[in-house]
Enzyme design. Structure first.
Site, PDB file in Angstrom:
ATOM      1  N   HIS A   8       0.909  -1.238   0.223  1.00  0.00           N
ATOM      2  CA  HIS A   8      -0.064  -0.140   0.021  1.00  0.00           C
ATOM      3  C   HIS A   8       0.759   1.165   0.149  1.00  0.00           C
ATOM      4  O   HIS A   8       1.890   1.329   0.538  1.00  0.00           O
ATOM      5  CB  HIS A   8      -0.881  -0.112   1.212  1.00  0.00           C
ATOM      6  CG  HIS A   8      -0.162  -0.008   2.334  1.00  0.00           C
ATOM      7  ND1 HIS A   8       0.012   1.219   3.365  1.00  0.00           N
ATOM      8  CD2 HIS A   8       0.250  -1.176   3.320  1.00  0.00           C
ATOM      9  CE1 HIS A   8       0.518   0.973   4.568  1.00  0.00           C
ATOM     10  NE2 HIS A   8       0.810  -0.377   4.496  1.00  0.00           N
ATOM     11  N   ASP A  46      -0.479   4.084   0.713  1.00  0.00           N
ATOM     12  CA  ASP A  46      -0.934   5.318   1.759  1.00  0.00           C
ATOM     13  C   ASP A  46      -0.089   5.308   2.950  1.00  0.00           C
ATOM     14  O   ASP A  46       0.358   3.977   3.370  1.00  0.00           O
ATOM     15  CB  ASP A  46      -2.460   5.447   2.095  1.00  0.00           C
ATOM     16  CG  ASP A  46      -2.997   3.992   2.605  1.00  0.00           C
ATOM     17  OD1 ASP A  46      -2.274   2.996   2.426  1.00  0.00           O
ATOM     18  OD2 ASP A  46      -3.676   3.916   3.727  1.00  0.00           O
ATOM     19  N   ASP A  66       6.706   1.384   5.953  1.00  0.00           N
ATOM     20  CA  ASP A  66       5.307   1.134   5.952  1.00  0.00           C
ATOM     21  C   ASP A  66       4.477   1.717   4.900  1.00  0.00           C
ATOM     22  O   ASP A  66       4.026   3.054   5.307  1.00  0.00           O
ATOM     23  CB  ASP A  66       4.778   1.024   7.312  1.00  0.00           C
ATOM     24  CG  ASP A  66       3.233   0.673   7.356  1.00  0.00           C
ATOM     25  OD1 ASP A  66       2.754   0.015   6.303  1.00  0.00           O
ATOM     26  OD2 ASP A  66       2.873   0.879   8.364  1.00  0.00           O
ATOM     27  N   GLU A  95      -5.085   1.317   2.802  1.00  0.00           N
ATOM     28  CA  GLU A  95      -4.853   0.139   3.813  1.00  0.00           C
ATOM     29  C   GLU A  95      -4.913   0.714   5.194  1.00  0.00           C
ATOM     30  O   GLU A  95      -5.296   0.108   6.141  1.00  0.00           O
ATOM     31  CB  GLU A  95      -3.719  -0.368   3.676  1.00  0.00           C
ATOM     32  CG  GLU A  95      -3.399  -1.758   4.390  1.00  0.00           C
ATOM     33  CD  GLU A  95      -2.891  -1.485   5.678  1.00  0.00           C
ATOM     34  OE1 GLU A  95      -3.051  -2.578   6.739  1.00  0.00           O
ATOM     35  OE2 GLU A  95      -2.318  -0.584   6.125  1.00  0.00           O
ATOM     36  N   GLU A  96      -4.134   1.996   5.541  1.00  0.00           N
ATOM     37  CA  GLU A  96      -4.249   2.653   6.916  1.00  0.00           C
ATOM     38  C   GLU A  96      -5.789   2.613   7.444  1.00  0.00           C
ATOM     39  O   GLU A  96      -5.794   2.974   8.723  1.00  0.00           O
ATOM     40  CB  GLU A  96      -3.401   3.579   6.770  1.00  0.00           C
ATOM     41  CG  GLU A  96      -1.993   3.123   6.628  1.00  0.00           C
ATOM     42  CD  GLU A  96      -1.197   2.456   7.682  1.00  0.00           C
ATOM     43  OE1 GLU A  96      -1.736   2.232   8.655  1.00  0.00           O
ATOM     44  OE2 GLU A  96       0.233   2.112   7.087  1.00  0.00           O
ATOM     45  N   ASP A 135       1.844 -10.064   0.881  1.00  0.00           N
ATOM     46  CA  ASP A 135       1.496  -8.495   1.167  1.00  0.00           C
ATOM     47  C   ASP A 135       2.715  -8.178   2.064  1.00  0.00           C
ATOM     48  O   ASP A 135       3.521  -8.880   2.440  1.00  0.00           O
ATOM     49  CB  ASP A 135       0.027  -8.515   1.984  1.00  0.00           C
ATOM     50  CG  ASP A 135      -0.447  -7.308   1.943  1.00  0.00           C
ATOM     51  OD1 ASP A 135       0.130  -6.104   1.619  1.00  0.00           O
ATOM     52  OD2 ASP A 135      -1.698  -7.357   2.366  1.00  0.00           O
ATOM     53  N   HIS A 138       4.740   3.953  11.978  1.00  0.00           N
ATOM     54  CA  HIS A 138       3.556   4.752  12.620  1.00  0.00           C
ATOM     55  C   HIS A 138       4.096   5.952  13.610  1.00  0.00           C
ATOM     56  O   HIS A 138       3.346   6.409  14.432  1.00  0.00           O
ATOM     57  CB  HIS A 138       2.501   4.049  13.124  1.00  0.00           C
ATOM     58  CG  HIS A 138       1.581   3.372  12.093  1.00  0.00           C
ATOM     59  ND1 HIS A 138       0.449   2.984  12.223  1.00  0.00           N
ATOM     60  CD2 HIS A 138       2.079   2.821  10.774  1.00  0.00           C
ATOM     61  CE1 HIS A 138       0.014   2.237  11.257  1.00  0.00           C
ATOM     62  NE2 HIS A 138       0.863   1.923  10.488  1.00  0.00           N
TER      63      HIS A 138
HETATM   64 ZN   LIG Z   1       1.463  -1.000   6.403  1.00  0.00          ZN
END
Ligand SMILES: [Zn+2]
Length: 491
Positions: free
Chosen positions: A118, A120, A153, A187-188, A214, A463
């Site tokens: 992903h 995003d 990520d 995704e987030e 994934d 994050h």
């Molecule tokens: Zn992720």
């Protein structure tokens, strides 16, 4: 008396011999060594591409406010320009901002495979910008790292897959098996409008994938006690999530004449009971397979334990339960996260409410968690209320557990060993969520793994602050993706 003593000594000696022999035999499987494979790549260009991708502020916010749609459009345009040969060779289908590329294979009888990531990212927590060594959306390459939000990520996953595919296309490669590439935009925030729709589309088109790959775990560096080698945990399942409200009840009234136990007291007691009585967990199934593989590389003292689970299983489980990271692999976890009660200092609460989040282990169901919680907190003044959660009804159950003996798993394992040499590959359990919650239903097996090394220092970047990926690590990861595409589409 003397004979009994003698017998006892002999028995202990025999037991010791068994324990030590088993530990000595608890060695890595020798067949795990593989030939080395290498590719010559334009490393600087690949790193420049990763750096550029980080500069697009493709941020997913919890509510759609503040969404910068332009950044997503610009990222898509950049992909089609930067990877123009890929863009021309493969078929593209859009699902809102999610891009699904299809590379048609020469043998239509083979089930396709899917590589996905992903693009995003999560926002930067306001006020923490200055804690970054490099600005979070700069994509700065410095000190052996590419810095910025998404470096781990999961823009490195997306760019890694794009680079690997482009390399193969440029070399004239033709896959036998059809390859799908999917790059998610949401995704987030659950992936419902991206990966969810892609899965719907594949289902409606009667496409069943042999396997999907994934984001997930990494090649863990220094995470397991006494293990020096990199440990590639290929996650074969992901935990679910459900949230319950625990409500303590009272009569309310003025705080000047409180009863002996208030709603808050009732709730406090219930939460204490919950923490003291976690869902049961043991070293079985997937967790057992993981620790059986990795413990073969551990110091001898730990080998003694893991090679003799018939004797030490209680001790091992107690040891693993002490560390939150390994505890999460053994069981459904219980996490009280939010509290509320009265609205005023001198008013007794009628209801005191705790919100408790559970991460569902594959052996449990949402129903079995509600049953467990209800039994533990049982009291006339306590109510257990299921909570609707993020559009997933009462929660998201754990995923199916994919096979770690399948061809797809072997392809991934072999690819990692071809590029990294002598590393450990073991199945793992994903304790967070990924878009595979959607892809699982259209794939015989769903795997979750990023082929990049990761240290404990880097972990805080997820994050969080100072997210970064090693430049050499990114390059090696791209090579693993190339190898996975070759083996996966040809066997
Ligand atoms: Zn992720």
């Amino acid at each position: 008396m003397r004979r009994i003593f003698k017998l006892l000594v002999i028995s202990i000696l025999v037991l010791l011999v068994i324990i030590i022999t088993r530990a000595l035999l608890h060695t890595p499987e020798t067949s795990s060594l593989q030939e080395t494979v290498d590719y010559s790549l334009d490393e600087d260009l690949m790193l420049a591409h990763l750096s550029e991708s980080i500069r697009f502020k493709t941020i997913s916010h919890e509510n759609s406010q503040g969404l910068n749609a332009g950044a997503f459009d610009n990222f898509q345009a950049w992909v089609s320009q930067t990877y123009s040969q890929l863009h021309q060779t493969l078929e593209l289908k859009m699902f809102n901002g999610t891009m699904l590329y299809k590379w048609v294979g020469t043998d239509p009888t083979l089930k396709p495979i899917l590589l996905t990531g992903h693009y995003d990212v999560v926002p930067i927590i306001p006020g923490t910008e200055s804690l970054w060594q490099q600005p979070p959306f700069s994509g700065t390459i410095d000190d052996g790292f590419v810095w910025g939000r998404g470096a781990l990520d999961d823009k490195s996953g997306v760019i890694g897959i794009l680079e690997a595919t482009s390399y193969l296309i440029a070399g004239g490669y033709q896959p036998k098996r059809t390859i799908y590439l999917s790059f998610g935009h949401d995704e987030e925030i659950g992936g419902a409008k991206g990966a969810g729709l892609v899965a719907d589309y594949l289902e409606a088109s009667e496409v069943q994938l042999a396997w999907s790959l994934d984001e997930g775990s990494f090649l863990l560096d220094g995470f397991l006690p006494g293990v020096d080698k990199l440990v590639a945990t290929v996650n074969v399942a992901e935990k679910g999530s459900t949230t319950l409200q625990i409500v303590g009840k009272g009569a309310g009234g003025h705080s000047s004449m409180p009863p002996s136990q208030t709603a808050v007291g009732v709730l406090a007691e219930a939460i204490t009971k919950l923490e003291e009585n976690p869902m049961s967990g043991e070293l079985d199934g997937l967790a057992l397979a993981m620790f059986d593989t990795t413990s073969r590389e551990m110091p001898f003292t730990l080998k003694i334990l893991f090679a003799n689970r018939w004797l030490f299983s209680g001790l091992i489980e107690a040891m693993l339960a002490k560390d939150p990271a390994t505890n999460a692999m053994l069981r459904t976890t219980t996490a009280p996260t939010m509290l509320s009660a009265s609205v005023k200092t001198n008013v007794l609460a009628i209801e005191a409410i705790a919100t408790v989040n559970f991460r569902v282990h594959p052996r449990d169901t949402i129903g079995s968690i509600v049953d467990h919680v209800s039994a533990v907190v049982e009291n006339n003044n306590v109510e257990v209320r299921p909570m609707a959660w993020d559009g997933f009804g009462l929660g998201q159950p754990a995923s199916e557990v994919s096979s770690w003996e399948s061809k797809g798993y072997q392809n991934i394992e072999q690819s990692v060993k071809n590029i990294y040499g002598n590393v450990i590959v073991a199945p793992g359990l994903m304790v967070a969520a990924s878009d595979s919650r959607h892809y699982g239903r259209v794939a015989d097996n769903a795997y979750r793994f990023n082929p990049f090394p990761l240290t404990r220092d880097q972990l805080a970047g997820f994050h969080g602050t100072n997210e970064r990926i090693g430049t050499d690590d990114f390059v090696r990861g791209v090579k693993v993706y190339i190898r996975i595409l070759e083996l996966g589409s040809n066997q």
